[in-house]
Design an enzyme around this catalytic site. Structure first.
Site, mmCIF file in Angstrom:
data_model
loop_
_atom_site.group_PDB
_atom_site.id
_atom_site.type_symbol
_atom_site.label_atom_id
_atom_site.label_comp_id
_atom_site.label_asym_id
_atom_site.label_seq_id
_atom_site.Cartn_x
_atom_site.Cartn_y
_atom_site.Cartn_z
ATOM 1 N N HIS A 125 0.839 -1.224 0.000
ATOM 2 C CA HIS A 125 0.000 0.000 0.000
ATOM 3 C C HIS A 125 0.864 1.261 0.000
ATOM 4 O O HIS A 125 0.435 2.301 0.477
ATOM 5 C CB HIS A 125 -0.944 0.035 1.206
ATOM 6 C CG HIS A 125 -1.682 -1.242 1.432
ATOM 7 N ND1 HIS A 125 -2.932 -1.494 0.922
ATOM 8 C CD2 HIS A 125 -1.317 -2.379 2.101
ATOM 9 C CE1 HIS A 125 -3.323 -2.712 1.278
ATOM 10 N NE2 HIS A 125 -2.361 -3.271 1.983
ATOM 11 N N SER A 176 13.834 22.078 -15.863
ATOM 12 C CA SER A 176 12.610 22.842 -16.065
ATOM 13 C C SER A 176 12.972 24.173 -16.710
ATOM 14 O O SER A 176 14.037 24.721 -16.451
ATOM 15 C CB SER A 176 11.936 23.081 -14.720
ATOM 16 O OG SER A 176 11.115 24.238 -14.778
ATOM 17 N N LYS A 235 15.106 22.209 -10.672
ATOM 18 C CA LYS A 235 14.450 20.944 -11.002
ATOM 19 C C LYS A 235 15.323 19.981 -11.785
ATOM 20 O O LYS A 235 16.115 20.374 -12.629
ATOM 21 C CB LYS A 235 13.196 21.225 -11.840
ATOM 22 C CG LYS A 235 12.111 21.929 -11.058
ATOM 23 C CD LYS A 235 11.244 20.953 -10.310
ATOM 24 C CE LYS A 235 10.247 20.339 -11.275
ATOM 25 N NZ LYS A 235 9.307 19.481 -10.580
ATOM 26 N N GLU A 246 9.002 8.763 -16.788
ATOM 27 C CA GLU A 246 7.592 9.158 -16.929
ATOM 28 C C GLU A 246 7.072 8.814 -18.321
ATOM 29 O O GLU A 246 5.939 8.363 -18.490
ATOM 30 C CB GLU A 246 7.440 10.661 -16.677
ATOM 31 C CG GLU A 246 7.716 11.062 -15.239
ATOM 32 C CD GLU A 246 7.847 12.573 -15.099
ATOM 33 O OE1 GLU A 246 6.836 13.273 -15.270
ATOM 34 O OE2 GLU A 246 8.960 13.053 -14.837
#
Ligand code: ARG
Length: 468
Positions: A159, A286, A292, A299
């Site tokens: 979980h 970024s 970043k 992804e």
């Protein structure tokens, strides 16, 4: 005659508009099967020669003509023209232009229906073989990572809540076995493709005494003893695309596995987890936030998984309503299959690159295992060994976790007094059971995370790759 360049020209007094012809064409998609198409034509021509349907001179002219076309395509010098509906049409048109009448005899006893089925099977065989090699390389990488990080501890989750500590090697090897099953699925797809439709002609077979064994053998549609494998029903031969579905399902499942792995890489590379650092070469920045460093490629693999599922569903849907035998709908199969296989190949490359260049922050992983009360099960097990029923032990440890949580301590920071207050059975030796290394080493069941078991698992994994 205006319709001269079209294969089916004879019967027609009008041709579709340029826009419609473009709509009906599959050349942009199927031209990548040119080598398979030429191989199929060569085998067919030689066989026609062997059965006396073509003269030796014709076979010779066709062979050298096809050879020249292959060289031109390979060199990027082949010129496609507007009327080239697909790769089969283009090559035959160019062959006729080059060698004349002999070229017009090549299609004797053949249809584009068995031709496209043959090409697609040949193409799928070579792509699945390549994917199997790529999967093997990824599995080797996982073994190597497991070996170099054999002592690294990390939290295991259920979980996405800390559950029990693990060896990182154990976690990585879980993916080894997933990719191993994916390999089996691609092998099955390869086997399904390895059977020859050539000689089925349009749908019913042909009146020429074709030697289907000969073409099958020449094209490599053979079993492991070298015996040619033929599709026994001409209708099935031109209609079957299950072998593509097998490959698409294998690709979808592999993507699902890659996506889960990438999801973990994304989580692990956050500041919150900090378990790994992806190399700069596999990260992007970024345009506005200078601090970043984004795991874009992980992804994208996760994102592209849906696209591959879509390819599977597209082909399933194309096929479901089709009467036998060939229907033009089936032309839609290749774009989806090529897209799925291309996508998977890129994703395997990206994931291999990310894994081989990332840094494992073993200290962060170890620190994370100290929090989250991950020795709680073992504390309960310790009480069970002293004779307390498990349900009761669970209750006692639950109270201690609550206490530790309220006083902002870990379980091992509790005093013996506090522990004995919850249960009089506790003594000094209970503290040893709480050591996180001990917790890992105690998991000795076959397939468990104890070092000895993981080393054994590594041997099994290596043996698996060797026999493949
Ligand atoms: N381009 C077609 C395809 O990919 C080749 C087969 C065409 N056959 C036909 N009868 N129109 O399916």
């Amino acid at each position: 005659m205006a319709n001269e360049p079209y294969l089916w020209g004879g019967r027609f007094s009008e041709v579709p508009s340029a826009a419609l012809l473009a709509f009906g064409a599959s050349l942009p998609v199927d031209q990548r099967m040119w080598a398979e198409d030429i191989a199929g034509s060569l085998a067919h021509a030689r066989m026609l020669g062997a059965i006396g349907v073509l003269t030796d001179g014709d076979v010779q002219a066709i062979s050298s003509g096809l050879q020249r076309i292959a060289e031109q395509i390979e060199a990027g010098q082949f010129v496609f023209i507007d009327s080239d509906e697909d790769i089969h049409t283009a090559i035959e048109r160019a062959l006729v232009a080059d060698i004349g009448d002999a070229g017009k005899r090549l299609h004797t006893g053949r249809s584009r229906n068995d031709q496209v089925a043959t090409d697609t099977r040949l193409y799928l065989k070579s792509r699945t073989a390549r994917l199997i090699n790529q999967l093997k390389a990824l599995q080797e990488l996982l073994i190597q990572l497991a070996e170099t990080n054999i002592d690294v501890l990390m939290p295991g989750y259920t979980h996405l809540q800390k559950a029990q500590p693990l060896l990182l090697a154990h976690h990585l090897l879980a993916y080894f076995w997933m990719f191993n099953r994916d390999t089996r699925r691609f092998e099955a797809a390869h086997l399904a493709a390895n059977t020859s439709p050539l000689g089925a002609a349009a749908l019913a077979g042909t009146s020429y005494p074709l030697n289907r064994e000969q073409t099958a053998r020449e094209l490599g549609f053979v079993d492991k003893d070298g015996t040619p494998v033929l599709i026994p029903n001409s209708l099935d031969a031109v209609s079957d695309r299950d072998f593509l579905l097998d490959a698409l399902f294998a690709a979808s499942t592999t993507m699902m596995h890659l996506s889960r792995l990438c999801e973990e890489l994304i989580l692990w590379s956050t500041e919150e987890f900090g378990f790994i650092t992806l190399s700069d070469g596999y990260s992007t920045g970024s345009s506005i936030m200078p601090q970043k460093k984004n795991p874009d490629f992980a992804e994208l693999v996760r994102g592209k998984t849906g696209r591959v599922y879509g390819d599977l569903l597209a082909v399933l849907t194309v096929l479901k309503g089709l009467p036998l035998a060939y229907n033009k709908d089936m032309q839609e199969d290749k774009e989806a299959v090529f897209d799925a296989l291309d996508t998977l190949e890129l994703c395997l490359m990206a994931v291999g690159g990310m894994l081989s260049t990332m840094t494992v922050n073993s200290e962060r992983m170890l620190t994370a295992t100290q929090a989250g009360f991950m020795a709680a099960t073992d504390m309960a097990d310790w009480l069970v060994k002293q004779g307390l029923p498990f349900r009761q032990a669970h209750q006692v440890v639950g109270q201690l976790v609550l206490l530790a949580e309220q006083t902002e301590q870990t379980l091992s920071q509790l005093t013996l007094d506090e522990m004995q207050e919850a249960c009089s059975l506790f003594d000094e030796s209970a503290l040893a059971a709480l050591d996180i290394h001990q917790v890992v080493q105690a998991r000795q069941t076959f397939g468990g995370t104890a070092s000895e078991r993981v080393l054994e698992q590594l041997q099994l994994a290596k043996a698996e790759l060797e026999q493949a």
